[in-house]
Design an enzyme around this catalytic site. Sequence first.
Site, PDB file in Angstrom:
ATOM      1  N   VAL A  32       0.820  -1.221   0.000  1.00  0.00           N
ATOM      2  CA  VAL A  32       0.000   0.000   0.000  1.00  0.00           C
ATOM      3  C   VAL A  32       0.853   1.271   0.000  1.00  0.00           C
ATOM      4  O   VAL A  32       0.337   2.354  -0.255  1.00  0.00           O
ATOM      5  CB  VAL A  32      -1.004   0.049   1.183  1.00  0.00           C
ATOM      6  CG1 VAL A  32      -2.106  -0.978   1.025  1.00  0.00           C
ATOM      7  CG2 VAL A  32      -0.309  -0.057   2.524  1.00  0.00           C
ATOM      8  N   TYR A  62       4.099   3.862  16.549  1.00  0.00           N
ATOM      9  CA  TYR A  62       2.798   3.243  16.267  1.00  0.00           C
ATOM     10  C   TYR A  62       1.680   4.109  16.843  1.00  0.00           C
ATOM     11  O   TYR A  62       0.697   4.418  16.162  1.00  0.00           O
ATOM     12  CB  TYR A  62       2.778   1.836  16.870  1.00  0.00           C
ATOM     13  CG  TYR A  62       1.504   1.055  16.608  1.00  0.00           C
ATOM     14  CD1 TYR A  62       1.212   0.567  15.342  1.00  0.00           C
ATOM     15  CD2 TYR A  62       0.605   0.781  17.647  1.00  0.00           C
ATOM     16  CE1 TYR A  62       0.053  -0.170  15.103  1.00  0.00           C
ATOM     17  CE2 TYR A  62      -0.553   0.051  17.418  1.00  0.00           C
ATOM     18  CZ  TYR A  62      -0.830  -0.423  16.145  1.00  0.00           C
ATOM     19  OH  TYR A  62      -1.975  -1.143  15.906  1.00  0.00           O
ATOM     20  N   SER A  73       1.258   7.242  14.832  1.00  0.00           N
ATOM     21  CA  SER A  73       0.633   6.988  13.518  1.00  0.00           C
ATOM     22  C   SER A  73      -0.874   6.808  13.666  1.00  0.00           C
ATOM     23  O   SER A  73      -1.655   7.288  12.844  1.00  0.00           O
ATOM     24  CB  SER A  73       1.262   5.760  12.838  1.00  0.00           C
ATOM     25  OG  SER A  73       0.866   4.549  13.455  1.00  0.00           O
ATOM     26  N   LYS A  74      -1.295   6.138  14.742  1.00  0.00           N
ATOM     27  CA  LYS A  74      -2.733   5.886  14.923  1.00  0.00           C
ATOM     28  C   LYS A  74      -3.448   7.148  15.402  1.00  0.00           C
ATOM     29  O   LYS A  74      -4.599   7.389  15.038  1.00  0.00           O
ATOM     30  CB  LYS A  74      -2.950   4.723  15.894  1.00  0.00           C
ATOM     31  CG  LYS A  74      -2.447   3.383  15.370  1.00  0.00           C
ATOM     32  CD  LYS A  74      -3.169   2.946  14.095  1.00  0.00           C
ATOM     33  CE  LYS A  74      -2.811   1.524  13.690  1.00  0.00           C
ATOM     34  NZ  LYS A  74      -3.487   1.096  12.461  1.00  0.00           N
ATOM     35  N   SER A  94      -6.643   2.264  16.438  1.00  0.00           N
ATOM     36  CA  SER A  94      -6.253   1.447  17.592  1.00  0.00           C
ATOM     37  C   SER A  94      -6.550   2.223  18.867  1.00  0.00           C
ATOM     38  O   SER A  94      -6.632   3.460  18.844  1.00  0.00           O
ATOM     39  CB  SER A  94      -4.744   1.166  17.514  1.00  0.00           C
ATOM     40  OG  SER A  94      -4.257   0.661  18.732  1.00  0.00           O
TER      41      SER A  94
HETATM   42  P1  NDP Z   1      -2.356  -8.766  10.785  1.00  0.00           P
HETATM   43  O1  NDP Z   1      -0.879  -8.706  10.879  1.00  0.00           O
HETATM   44  O2  NDP Z   1      -3.038 -10.061  10.991  1.00  0.00           O
HETATM   45  O3  NDP Z   1      -2.813  -8.156   9.375  1.00  0.00           O
HETATM   46  C1  NDP Z   1      -2.179  -7.015   8.847  1.00  0.00           C
HETATM   47  C2  NDP Z   1      -2.545  -6.900   7.374  1.00  0.00           C
HETATM   48  O4  NDP Z   1      -1.880  -5.749   6.836  1.00  0.00           O
HETATM   49  C3  NDP Z   1      -2.117  -8.087   6.558  1.00  0.00           C
HETATM   50  O5  NDP Z   1      -3.131  -8.402   5.640  1.00  0.00           O
HETATM   51  C4  NDP Z   1      -0.884  -7.607   5.817  1.00  0.00           C
HETATM   52  O6  NDP Z   1      -0.794  -8.270   4.574  1.00  0.00           O
HETATM   53  C5  NDP Z   1      -1.245  -6.133   5.622  1.00  0.00           C
HETATM   54  N1  NDP Z   1      -0.066  -5.315   5.380  1.00  0.00           N
HETATM   55  C6  NDP Z   1       0.970  -5.083   6.217  1.00  0.00           C
HETATM   56  N2  NDP Z   1       1.889  -4.309   5.624  1.00  0.00           N
HETATM   57  C7  NDP Z   1       1.413  -4.047   4.368  1.00  0.00           C
HETATM   58  C8  NDP Z   1       1.896  -3.309   3.261  1.00  0.00           C
HETATM   59  N3  NDP Z   1       3.079  -2.667   3.306  1.00  0.00           N
HETATM   60  N4  NDP Z   1       1.146  -3.257   2.125  1.00  0.00           N
HETATM   61  C9  NDP Z   1      -0.044  -3.907   2.059  1.00  0.00           C
HETATM   62  N5  NDP Z   1      -0.558  -4.608   3.085  1.00  0.00           N
HETATM   63  C10 NDP Z   1       0.170  -4.681   4.222  1.00  0.00           C
HETATM   64  O7  NDP Z   1      -2.870  -7.694  11.828  1.00  0.00           O
HETATM   65  P2  NDP Z   1      -4.312  -7.104  12.188  1.00  0.00           P
HETATM   66  O8  NDP Z   1      -5.381  -7.722  11.422  1.00  0.00           O
HETATM   67  O9  NDP Z   1      -4.365  -7.074  13.659  1.00  0.00           O
HETATM   68  O10 NDP Z   1      -4.088  -5.599  11.701  1.00  0.00           O
HETATM   69  C11 NDP Z   1      -5.065  -4.872  10.981  1.00  0.00           C
HETATM   70  C12 NDP Z   1      -5.106  -3.460  11.513  1.00  0.00           C
HETATM   71  O11 NDP Z   1      -5.616  -3.489  12.835  1.00  0.00           O
HETATM   72  C13 NDP Z   1      -3.749  -2.762  11.587  1.00  0.00           C
HETATM   73  O12 NDP Z   1      -3.872  -1.455  11.075  1.00  0.00           O
HETATM   74  C14 NDP Z   1      -3.458  -2.727  13.086  1.00  0.00           C
HETATM   75  O13 NDP Z   1      -2.661  -1.618  13.434  1.00  0.00           O
HETATM   76  C15 NDP Z   1      -4.862  -2.625  13.656  1.00  0.00           C
HETATM   77  N6  NDP Z   1      -4.985  -3.027  15.068  1.00  0.00           N
HETATM   78  C16 NDP Z   1      -4.732  -4.310  15.458  1.00  0.00           C
HETATM   79  C17 NDP Z   1      -4.811  -4.654  16.802  1.00  0.00           C
HETATM   80  C18 NDP Z   1      -4.484  -6.023  17.283  1.00  0.00           C
HETATM   81  O14 NDP Z   1      -4.319  -6.198  18.517  1.00  0.00           O
HETATM   82  N7  NDP Z   1      -4.393  -7.019  16.426  1.00  0.00           N
HETATM   83  C19 NDP Z   1      -5.205  -3.673  17.812  1.00  0.00           C
HETATM   84  C20 NDP Z   1      -5.471  -2.372  17.281  1.00  0.00           C
HETATM   85  C21 NDP Z   1      -5.368  -2.074  15.964  1.00  0.00           C
HETATM   86  P3  NDP Z   1       0.536  -8.695   3.792  1.00  0.00           P
HETATM   87  O15 NDP Z   1       1.568  -9.097   4.787  1.00  0.00           O
HETATM   88  O16 NDP Z   1       0.059  -9.803   2.911  1.00  0.00           O
HETATM   89  O17 NDP Z   1       0.925  -7.475   3.008  1.00  0.00           O
END
Ligand code: NDP
Length: 258
Positions: free
Chosen positions: A66, A156, A159-160, A143
């Site tokens: 992205v 982090y 950013s949020k 977050s």
């Molecule tokens: P995951 O690590 O399970 O998923 C993260 C997703 O982001 C993956 O699909 C990954 O796909 C994608 N991603 C990461 N870097 C890139 C990149 N450079 N380009 C495109 N895609 C990218 O984590 P979560 O589902 O937990 O995270 C989703 C969101 O939720 C995030 O923004 C996180 O900050 C937020 N969040 C999560 C919390 C938690 O405790 N889990 C709490 C609060 C917020 P791929 O590697 O295939 O690119």
Amino acid sequence: MKEMGIDNKVVIITGASSGIGRETALGCAKEGASMMLVARDKNRLQQLAQQIRKTAGVADIFPADVTDDAAMKKMVSRTIKQFGGIDILVNAAGIIANGTIENTSLKDWDYMMNLNLRAVFHLMQLTLPSLIRRRGNIVNVSSVTGLRAFPGVLAYCVSKAGLDQLTRCAALELAPKGVRINAVNPGVTRTELHRRGGMDENAYQAFLEHSQTTHPIGRVGEAKEIADLIIFLISPHAGWITGVTYSVDGGRAQTCAR
Ligand code: NDP
């Protein structure tokens, strides 16, 4: 049965290969939306799209980073060409990394801001012409760390917090044009985020156990619980909601050390 009123809506979901983004895609598929799934891991996106198509859902994939501006332009053009326009953008791609004010390098700071904030800003800009035409909406996955300060994950948190303010400012600017923009602010949720951020399996299990005590409801969240809120916010049921940063965190954001 489709209840959310998003059937036939065109939804772009970033971070769709894992965790919250993936659950959101599965939930949107059940509700009959057409989706463009974005993340870097092509295999995982393909598997998800196949799973969705098996149940007569509509999903295409765009494997890309992205933060790659040119790729995101192509992705938005391709979505419009293929589906005729865009109704909804869900920005779920994100990473976490440890670091304090003393030891976060400029390189790490820039990477965090580029991925968690700049890429969202860029995708919002790219999709807006279509969203305005179709009176669509955006949900940004923020977050609890956007709303409250935590030590040791400084970049982090910033950013949020930036993402929250981007959500609020853009919501006010676009409300007169019929576009709603909201954020969800999860607490600790069981996904791959923390292990990708550097925790090994033992540290992660200990973190999950400790998190039971830091979240008043006494447990961590599941990705589907966040996805359910996202799907509500993108749906017409939330038609009068814009500019909110919506906590879904078992009460975490209400706590103070005592
Ligand atoms: P995951 O690590 O399970 O998923 C993260 C997703 O982001 C993956 O699909 C990954 O796909 C994608 N991603 C990461 N870097 C890139 C990149 N450079 N380009 C495109 N895609 C990218 O984590 P979560 O589902 O937990 O995270 C989703 C969101 O939720 C995030 O923004 C996180 O900050 C937020 N969040 C999560 C919390 C938690 O405790 N889990 C709490 C609060 C917020 P791929 O590697 O295939 O690119």
